[in-house]
Design a protein around this motif. Structure first.
Motif, PDB file in Angstrom:
ATOM      1  N   PRO A 236     -28.490 -32.891  10.140  1.00 26.67           N
ATOM      2  CA  PRO A 236     -28.613 -34.359  10.116  1.00 26.67           C
ATOM      3  C   PRO A 236     -27.420 -35.063   9.471  1.00 26.67           C
ATOM      4  CG  PRO A 236     -29.797 -33.439   8.266  1.00 26.67           C
ATOM      5  CD  PRO A 236     -29.181 -32.268   8.981  1.00 26.67           C
ATOM      6  N   LEU A 237     -26.257 -34.410   9.461  1.00 29.34           N
ATOM      7  CA  LEU A 237     -25.073 -34.959   8.811  1.00 29.34           C
ATOM      8  C   LEU A 237     -24.107 -35.554   9.828  1.00 29.34           C
ATOM      9  CD1 LEU A 237     -24.525 -31.879   6.450  1.00 29.34           C
ATOM     10  CD2 LEU A 237     -25.749 -33.995   5.906  1.00 29.34           C
ATOM     11  N   SER A 238     -24.620 -35.934  11.003  1.00 33.08           N
ATOM     12  CA  SER A 238     -23.756 -36.344  12.109  1.00 33.08           C
ATOM     13  C   SER A 238     -23.843 -37.820  12.462  1.00 33.08           C
ATOM     14  CB  SER A 238     -24.115 -35.520  13.353  1.00 33.08           C
ATOM     15  OG  SER A 238     -25.490 -35.686  13.677  1.00 33.08           O
ATOM     16  N   ALA A 239     -24.650 -38.600  11.737  1.00 36.61           N
ATOM     17  CA  ALA A 239     -24.907 -39.985  12.143  1.00 36.61           C
ATOM     18  C   ALA A 239     -23.644 -40.840  12.132  1.00 36.61           C
ATOM     19  CB  ALA A 239     -25.963 -40.603  11.228  1.00 36.61           C
ATOM     20  N   TRP A 240     -22.634 -40.445  11.359  1.00 32.31           N
ATOM     21  CA  TRP A 240     -21.415 -41.241  11.238  1.00 32.31           C
ATOM     22  C   TRP A 240     -20.561 -41.203  12.505  1.00 32.31           C
ATOM     23  CZ3 TRP A 240     -16.878 -38.577  11.960  1.00 32.31           C
ATOM     24  CH2 TRP A 240     -16.960 -37.178  11.853  1.00 32.31           C
ATOM     25  N   LEU A 241     -20.620 -40.109  13.273  1.00 29.31           N
ATOM     26  CA  LEU A 241     -19.634 -39.887  14.333  1.00 29.31           C
ATOM     27  C   LEU A 241     -19.732 -40.878  15.496  1.00 29.31           C
ATOM     28  CD1 LEU A 241     -18.358 -36.483  15.593  1.00 29.31           C
ATOM     29  CD2 LEU A 241     -18.975 -38.243  17.237  1.00 29.31           C
ATOM     30  N   PRO A 242     -20.919 -41.103  16.098  1.00 27.60           N
ATOM     31  CA  PRO A 242     -20.956 -41.991  17.277  1.00 27.60           C
ATOM     32  C   PRO A 242     -20.506 -43.419  16.992  1.00 27.60           C
ATOM     33  CG  PRO A 242     -22.961 -40.679  17.145  1.00 27.60           C
ATOM     34  CD  PRO A 242     -22.241 -40.496  15.844  1.00 27.60           C
ATOM     35  N   ASP A 243     -20.570 -43.861  15.736  1.00 25.52           N
ATOM     36  CA  ASP A 243     -20.132 -45.217  15.410  1.00 25.52           C
ATOM     37  C   ASP A 243     -18.654 -45.285  15.054  1.00 25.52           C
ATOM     38  OD1 ASP A 243     -22.648 -46.373  15.777  1.00 25.52           O
ATOM     39  OD2 ASP A 243     -23.274 -45.801  13.756  1.00 25.52           O
ATOM     40  N   SER A 244     -18.045 -44.138  14.735  1.00 21.93           N
ATOM     41  CA  SER A 244     -16.657 -44.129  14.269  1.00 21.93           C
ATOM     42  C   SER A 244     -15.665 -43.935  15.403  1.00 21.93           C
ATOM     43  CB  SER A 244     -16.469 -43.025  13.222  1.00 21.93           C
ATOM     44  OG  SER A 244     -17.272 -43.252  12.084  1.00 21.93           O
ATOM     45  N   MET A 293     -28.273 -29.759  18.820  1.00 25.76           N
ATOM     46  CA  MET A 293     -28.213 -29.740  20.286  1.00 25.76           C
ATOM     47  C   MET A 293     -29.153 -30.771  20.908  1.00 25.76           C
ATOM     48  SD  MET A 293     -27.831 -25.768  21.532  1.00 25.76           S
ATOM     49  CE  MET A 293     -29.137 -25.065  20.535  1.00 25.76           C
ATOM     50  N   VAL A 294     -30.400 -30.719  20.511  1.00 22.58           N
ATOM     51  CA  VAL A 294     -31.422 -31.514  21.193  1.00 22.58           C
ATOM     52  C   VAL A 294     -31.313 -32.999  20.847  1.00 22.58           C
ATOM     53  CG1 VAL A 294     -33.902 -31.882  21.456  1.00 22.58           C
ATOM     54  CG2 VAL A 294     -32.991 -29.557  21.367  1.00 22.58           C
ATOM     55  N   ILE A 295     -31.206 -33.322  19.569  1.00 23.84           N
ATOM     56  CA  ILE A 295     -31.151 -34.731  19.172  1.00 23.84           C
ATOM     57  C   ILE A 295     -29.851 -35.374  19.644  1.00 23.84           C
ATOM     58  CG2 ILE A 295     -31.069 -36.297  17.180  1.00 23.84           C
ATOM     59  CD1 ILE A 295     -33.052 -34.444  15.799  1.00 23.84           C
ATOM     60  N   GLY A 296     -28.760 -34.609  19.612  1.00 24.67           N
ATOM     61  CA  GLY A 296     -27.491 -35.145  20.096  1.00 24.67           C
ATOM     62  C   GLY A 296     -27.546 -35.521  21.560  1.00 24.67           C
ATOM     63  N   GLY A 299     -29.667 -38.561  22.216  1.00 20.75           N
ATOM     64  CA  GLY A 299     -28.902 -39.771  21.899  1.00 20.75           C
ATOM     65  C   GLY A 299     -27.961 -40.153  23.026  1.00 20.75           C
ATOM     66  N   ALA A 300     -27.355 -39.149  23.673  1.00 21.18           N
ATOM     67  CA  ALA A 300     -26.437 -39.435  24.777  1.00 21.18           C
ATOM     68  C   ALA A 300     -27.168 -40.073  25.949  1.00 21.18           C
ATOM     69  CB  ALA A 300     -25.753 -38.134  25.223  1.00 21.18           C
ATOM     70  N   ILE A 301     -28.391 -39.631  26.216  1.00 20.12           N
ATOM     71  CA  ILE A 301     -29.166 -40.180  27.331  1.00 20.12           C
ATOM     72  C   ILE A 301     -29.403 -41.675  27.157  1.00 20.12           C
ATOM     73  CG2 ILE A 301     -31.444 -40.127  28.427  1.00 20.12           C
ATOM     74  CD1 ILE A 301     -31.479 -37.114  27.887  1.00 20.12           C
ATOM     75  N   ALA A 302     -29.511 -42.122  25.911  1.00 18.92           N
ATOM     76  CA  ALA A 302     -29.845 -43.524  25.635  1.00 18.92           C
ATOM     77  C   ALA A 302     -28.649 -44.461  25.695  1.00 18.92           C
ATOM     78  CB  ALA A 302     -30.506 -43.630  24.257  1.00 18.92           C
ATOM     79  N   GLN A 303     -27.425 -43.926  25.922  1.00 18.09           N
ATOM     80  CA  GLN A 303     -26.231 -44.751  25.836  1.00 18.09           C
ATOM     81  C   GLN A 303     -25.817 -45.323  27.194  1.00 18.09           C
ATOM     82  OE1 GLN A 303     -25.212 -45.387  22.723  1.00 18.09           O
ATOM     83  NE2 GLN A 303     -26.926 -44.008  22.219  1.00 18.09           N
ATOM     84  N   ASN A 304     -25.232 -46.528  27.154  1.00 15.08           N
ATOM     85  CA  ASN A 304     -24.669 -47.154  28.340  1.00 15.08           C
ATOM     86  C   ASN A 304     -23.147 -47.193  28.324  1.00 15.08           C
ATOM     87  OD1 ASN A 304     -26.880 -47.891  30.048  1.00 15.08           O
ATOM     88  ND2 ASN A 304     -27.475 -49.405  28.508  1.00 15.08           N
ATOM     89  N   ASP A 305     -22.556 -47.038  27.152  1.00 12.76           N
ATOM     90  CA  ASP A 305     -21.098 -46.999  27.056  1.00 12.76           C
ATOM     91  C   ASP A 305     -20.646 -45.542  27.109  1.00 12.76           C
ATOM     92  OD1 ASP A 305     -18.519 -48.649  26.224  1.00 12.76           O
ATOM     93  OD2 ASP A 305     -18.512 -46.785  25.067  1.00 12.76           O
ATOM     94  N   ILE A 306     -19.671 -45.244  27.953  1.00 12.29           N
ATOM     95  CA  ILE A 306     -19.275 -43.848  28.172  1.00 12.29           C
ATOM     96  C   ILE A 306     -18.708 -43.237  26.894  1.00 12.29           C
ATOM     97  CG2 ILE A 306     -17.857 -42.299  29.563  1.00 12.29           C
ATOM     98  CD1 ILE A 306     -17.882 -44.315  31.784  1.00 12.29           C
ATOM     99  N   LYS A 307     -17.978 -44.022  26.102  1.00 13.61           N
ATOM    100  CA  LYS A 307     -17.421 -43.475  24.865  1.00 13.61           C
ATOM    101  C   LYS A 307     -18.524 -43.038  23.901  1.00 13.61           C
ATOM    102  CE  LYS A 307     -12.925 -45.817  24.551  1.00 13.61           C
ATOM    103  NZ  LYS A 307     -12.113 -46.754  23.743  1.00 13.61           N
ATOM    104  N   SER A 311     -19.569 -39.291  22.692  1.00 12.49           N
ATOM    105  CA  SER A 311     -19.644 -38.995  21.262  1.00 12.49           C
ATOM    106  C   SER A 311     -20.936 -38.258  20.932  1.00 12.49           C
ATOM    107  CB  SER A 311     -19.540 -40.285  20.445  1.00 12.49           C
ATOM    108  OG  SER A 311     -18.281 -40.898  20.609  1.00 12.49           O
ATOM    109  N   PHE A 312     -22.024 -38.653  21.566  1.00 17.02           N
ATOM    110  CA  PHE A 312     -23.290 -37.958  21.331  1.00 17.02           C
ATOM    111  C   PHE A 312     -23.290 -36.561  21.963  1.00 17.02           C
ATOM    112  CE2 PHE A 312     -25.015 -42.125  20.141  1.00 17.02           C
ATOM    113  CZ  PHE A 312     -25.872 -41.769  19.110  1.00 17.02           C
ATOM    114  N   THR A 313     -22.666 -36.407  23.125  1.00 18.65           N
ATOM    115  CA  THR A 313     -22.573 -35.053  23.687  1.00 18.65           C
ATOM    116  C   THR A 313     -21.708 -34.166  22.807  1.00 18.65           C
ATOM    117  OG1 THR A 313     -20.658 -35.560  25.101  1.00 18.65           O
ATOM    118  CG2 THR A 313     -22.842 -35.918  26.037  1.00 18.65           C
TER     119      THR A 313
END
Length: 531
Positions: A236-244, A293-296, A299-307, A311-313
């Motif tokens: 659970p230490l990954s929340a920073w990455l998709p926003d950065s 693997m699973v939560i990441g 999260g990718a499925i819920a995104q509309n912006d490719i970047k 990031s979630f993948t």
């Protein structure tokens, strides 16, 4: 001085000297670019030579400054640089990516004097980042591994905030705060290790930890895992990455996504196999791998912006690497090493393709994209090849790496291992769904069918969902893809395909690297001699 001793410091020394030279040439952008390309080309050649020598001769060691190999009661003094098969492979793949991305950045047309993209800062900072990456891979002691991470942090903050837009500064502050917390935890772990062993040399630590109680070893390993887990973006230490990452320019995002998290994965491999090989925390790592693997991917499925989607993948597929490490068998480690090399290339390529999509269509959000396959078949090709590779479609390298990891999990045969096998298959299928969704929305449907497809890149309303500082030299000519951007993207696709075409010998190399990593006596003997 033999050839290896001459080559080992070059991946750090050449970019450092290049950074100094590009600072001096700050008012001459063409000279800056020439210096940068020359420096990184030398690094690629040196790393390729080191890979050959490490595979032929075994672990290579250089004691910088001519310090003696070891001092009784204290261990090795000075800075020790170590190249084994694992670090040599990481150096080669990283140097290829760094060179390709800087070609792409130059092709993107970022010019000196543009107040929003100051190249006079970009080039030297990029070279410092390169030196930091290589320092981390070469470090033979924990303190210099920490130094490599800090060089990365300093350079990446500058690159992340180039242009000083509101979004980038906000993302940069979040990134730095998280990285500083990780660094403080790492320093705390270093202090614990030094207090218990009296040395920071990793080979010497590996020897002395045998005399430390199991509980103390587990506590030290847990602290280091938290520090490295943040840097590697393990849930659970990954929340920073998709926003950065998504706020940065395409070349910066690409090199961040491809390399920086893998330095954290590399550190986890070293800590797990060299310093704390008992496997006491393997169940924790397996659970973390499954959740990553699973939560990441959800999260990718819920995104509309490719970047953000990519990031979630990125987070999701870090789970595959941790899975292989935590299995603690040779096939799992081989698969993890192969998958790290594969993912560096594929993830970097996909973020470069996003930069091409932005230039071609003026957007990276799926709500506004459509018709790209008809508008640019070349762009469709450079997307679909790495996308299918990421999804694990046979016979691509992503499929080969995943099959090795799943087979390694089946060899273990525990309930948790089989759960990870199921999670890996599910994640692979969902990854394929995610990239297929991007294909159908951005490339296959017409632009008119997109919810916001009527907006043009020149329209003020078109910037609603876009970072406010997307700006290219030819921004008024959306649709033009410079050869300087397409060529390095194609080159990375070719290197990624080489992992498939030459999968046999490359995976055999990864097997030798895994055997060397798991048999830590080879590393220890090379650094501190027979004990």
């Amino acid at each position: 001085m033999n050839l290896a001793s001459t080559l080992i410091p070059l991946p750090v020394l050449v970019p450092t000297l290049g950074a100094a030279a590009t600072l001096i040439a700050g008012r001459r952008p063409r000279l800056q670019r020439l210096i940068t390309l020359a420096a990184l080309s030398v690094v690629v050649a040196a790393c390729a030579a080191l890979l050959y020598l490490a595979d032929r001769d075994g672990t290579l060691v250089l004691n910088v400054g001519g310090w003696g190999q070891s001092v009784p009661g204290m261990g090795p003094l000075g800075i020790t640089l170590v190249v084994d098969r694992l670090s040599a492979l990481m150096l080669v793949v990283s140097s290829i990516v760094l060179l390709a991305v800087v070609f792409y950045a130059i092709g993107q047309g970022v010019r000196d004097g543009d107040e929003r993209q100051p190249v006079s800062i970009f080039m030297p900072t990029y070279l410092v980042l390169s030196a930091g990456v290589c320092t981390a891979f070469l470090a033979g002691d924990l303190f210099n591994l920490f130094v490599g991470f800090e060089v990365l942090l300093s350079a990446s903050f500058v690159l992340l905030t180039i242009g000083a837009s509101k979004d980038r500064v906000r993302a940069g502050i979040s990134y730095v705060m998280v990285s500083m917390i990780s660094s403080l935890i790492f320093l705390f772990g270093i202090a614990l290790v030094y207090a218990a062993t009296g040395t920071l040399n990793m080979a010497e630590i590996a020897v002395r930890l045998d005399d430390v109680s199991a509980g103390t070893r587990s506590a030290m390993f847990a602290v280091l895992l938290v520090a490295f887990g943040i840097k590697a973006a393990v849930f659970p230490l990954s929340a920073w990455l998709p926003d950065s990452y998504p706020t940065a320019p395409a070349p910066v995002t690409a090199v961040f996504a491809g390399l920086l998290t893998k330095v954290g994965v590399y550190a986890i491999i070293r800590a797990h196999s060299l310093l704390f090989p008992s496997g006491g925390l393997d169940p924790v790592l397996l659970v973390a791998a499954l959740l990553t693997m699973v939560i990441g991917i959800l999260g990718a499925i819920a995104q509309n912006d490719i970047k953000r989607l990519l990031s979630f993948t990125l987070v999701s597929h870090i789970g595959y690497m941790v899975f292989g490490i935590a299995l603690s068998n040779e096939l799992g480690m081989s698969g993890a090493i192969y998958y790290v090399a594969h993912h560096i290339l594929v993830q970097t390529t996909l973020f470069l393709v996003v930069g091409l999509i932005e230039r071609q269509a003026g957007a990276s959000t799926l709500q506004r994209l459509g018709g790209l396959a008809a508008a640019s078949p070349l762009l469709a090709f450079v997307f679909v090849v790495p996308a299918l590779n990421l999804g694990g479609i046979p016979p691509f390298s992503g499929f080969i790496g995943k099959v090795a990891l799943l087979e390694a999990g089946a060899q273990i045969g525990s309930v948790l291992a089989w759960t990870l096998v199921g999670g890996g298959v599910l994640t692979s299928l969902l990854t394929l769904y995610v990239v297929t969704r991007v294909w159908t929305k951005a490339f296959w449907r017409t632009r008119e069918d997109a919810p916001q497809g009527h907006l043009s890149a020149a329209s003020p309303a078109a910037l609603i969902d876009e970072p406010e500082d997307i700006q290219f030299v030819d921004r008024d000519n959306v649709g033009r893809m410079p050869v300087g951007m397409v060529a390095p993207t194609g080159a990375l696709i070719a290197v990624g395909l080489a992992l498939t075409i030459f999968a046999g010998p490359i995976f055999a190399y990864c097997e030798r690297a895994a055997a060397e990593v798991l048999d830590r006596s080879q590393y220890i003997t090379a650094v501190v001699g027979e004990r």
